[in-house]
Design a protein around this motif. Structure first.
Motif, short mmCIF file in Angstrom:
data_model
loop_
_atom_site.label_atom_id
_atom_site.label_comp_id
_atom_site.label_asym_id
_atom_site.label_seq_id
_atom_site.Cartn_x
_atom_site.Cartn_y
_atom_site.Cartn_z
N ALA A 64 0.82 -1.22 0.00
CA ALA A 64 0.00 0.00 0.00
C ALA A 64 0.86 1.26 0.00
CB ALA A 64 -0.93 0.00 1.20
N ARG A 65 2.16 1.15 0.32
CA ARG A 65 3.00 2.33 0.43
C ARG A 65 3.74 2.69 -0.86
NH1 ARG A 65 3.61 0.00 5.67
NH2 ARG A 65 5.46 -1.17 5.06
N ILE A 66 3.62 1.84 -1.88
CA ILE A 66 4.28 2.16 -3.15
C ILE A 66 3.32 2.96 -4.02
CG2 ILE A 66 5.60 0.01 -2.98
CD1 ILE A 66 3.85 -1.13 -5.19
N PRO A 67 3.84 3.73 -5.01
CA PRO A 67 2.96 4.52 -5.88
C PRO A 67 1.91 3.65 -6.57
CG PRO A 67 5.24 5.18 -6.17
CD PRO A 67 5.26 3.95 -5.30
N GLY A 68 0.68 4.04 -6.46
CA GLY A 68 -0.41 3.29 -7.09
C GLY A 68 -0.84 2.05 -6.33
N GLY A 69 -0.13 1.73 -5.25
CA GLY A 69 -0.43 0.51 -4.51
C GLY A 69 -1.79 0.52 -3.86
#
Length: 355
Positions: A64-69
């Motif tokens: 959830a912490r990555i871009p688009g996650g």
């Protein structure tokens, strides 16, 4: 005012932004230390609803912490939540239906459901061919159902009754022809259970009739069915050696007359396919024939399996890979078969047959 349940809509350092579901409920900020706990399960009309699953749970993963996650996880979570909810809902409803369809049902244990609760129950029962039996059980128990649910169950029951009347007349024609041709016939599964163990034939819907014959009678039985305008649709009896342990131990016959039932001719109880190939040859068909009981269907003589053989066969049939006990009517078949034999059932013989 005491504890209350709100949704967390955001976080600011050590404070949480929360809001209730009531219209016009304001957004509040409270210290995180004021939180007493996390609501994970709700109970509504006897059903357990899990809250901490799907997208909310996925949002706490590293992805959830990555871009688009978060967007990806929200889509995946919503899809999984829908599938899991459908599985849990139908599973819970099926367990309740099987309980209500038990021959030992206690009227006092029948839950009080809302109109929508009964509507869901009737829908699942209809999908699994248990609506006629559910109608009988609720009528016998004197339960007042919501009008629409009562109507649907009644229609299912009388529709099954009409269909059974037509099928039993058609199979009586087949059995009479077999008897005239000197072919001994044992009736299997639904057609037998509907007449012998259920309180009413309408309680056990069926679409075809399974008949067991001796391997040596296959050619005569095939000619007899041909004389009634039946045609085998999945093989040719003249090209089969029924005494060989091949993968085929049954033929499916159909007639152009829609009032005549589909006939499945068996000359062994199981086919040679995994895992039945491990035990097929251990089944003594001579013993099953010698211990069969005389019976009748619509005034026509026929044989049926002895109770100890019947129970083991129903279990074997239900647990085949193609079925995997996925049909709850297979559970009710066993329950009513056991109840019908009562104290006359010799469980030592059941164990011997199972071994």
């Amino acid at each position: 005012a005491g504890p209350c349940v709100h949704r967390v809509t955001g976080r600011i350092k050590e404070a949480l932004r929360v809001q209730g579901d009531a219209p016009g409920c304001p957004v509040e900020e409270i210290p995180a230390s004021d939180v007493l706990g996390l609501v994970q399960v709700l109970e509504r009309e006897g059903r357990r609803i899990l809250l901490d699953r799907g997208a909310p749970r996925l949002m706490r993963t590293p992805l959830a912490r990555i871009p688009g996650g978060r967007r990806l996880l929200r889509s995946v979570g919503e899809c999984w939540l829908w599938l899991d909810g459908r599985r849990n809902r139908d599973g819970a409803e099926l367990m309740r239906i099987v309980h209500l369809c038990s021959p030992l049902i206690d009227p006092d244990s029948i839950p009080a459901l809302s109109a929508s609760g009964w509507a869901r129950l009737v829908s699942v029962a209809t999908d699994h061919d248990l609506a006629p039996l559910l109608h009988y059980q609720m009528s016998r128990s004197g339960v007042d159902l919501p009008p629409e649910s009562a109507r649907l169950l009644k229609e299912a029951y009388y529709s099954a009754a009409a269909r059974h009347a037509v099928l039993s007349q058609g199979v009586a024609t087949v059995l009479t022809a077999m008897k005239d041709a000197g072919v001994r016939v044992m009736i299997l599964k639904g057609a037998d259970l509907a007449e012998t163990v259920y309180p009413s034939p309408a309680c056990r819907p069926m679409t075809d009739v399974d008949l067991l014959i001796h391997p040596g009678d296959l050619a005569v039985a095939d000619r007899t069915l041909s004389g009634l305008a039946y045609c085998s649709v999945d093989g040719c009896a003249t090209k089969i050696d029924p005494f060989l342990a091949t993968s085929l131990a049954t033929l499916d016959y159909r007639a152009p007359d829609p009032l005549l039932p589909l006939i499945h001719h068996h000359w062994h109880l199981v086919n040679t396919s995994v895992p039945a190939d491990a035990y097929r040859d251990h089944i003594s068909m001579d013993e099953i024939w010698s211990e069969a009981l005389p019976s009748e269907l619509n005034g026509t003589d026929v044989l049926r399996m002895a109770p100890h053989h019947l129970l083991v066969y129903l279990c074997e049939h239900a647990l085949r890979p193609a079925h995997a006990m996925s049909k709850p009517i297979q559970v009710t078949d066993l329950a009513w078969a056991i109840a019908a034999t009562g104290r006359d059932l010799d469980w030592n013989r059941v164990l011997d047959a199972a071994q």
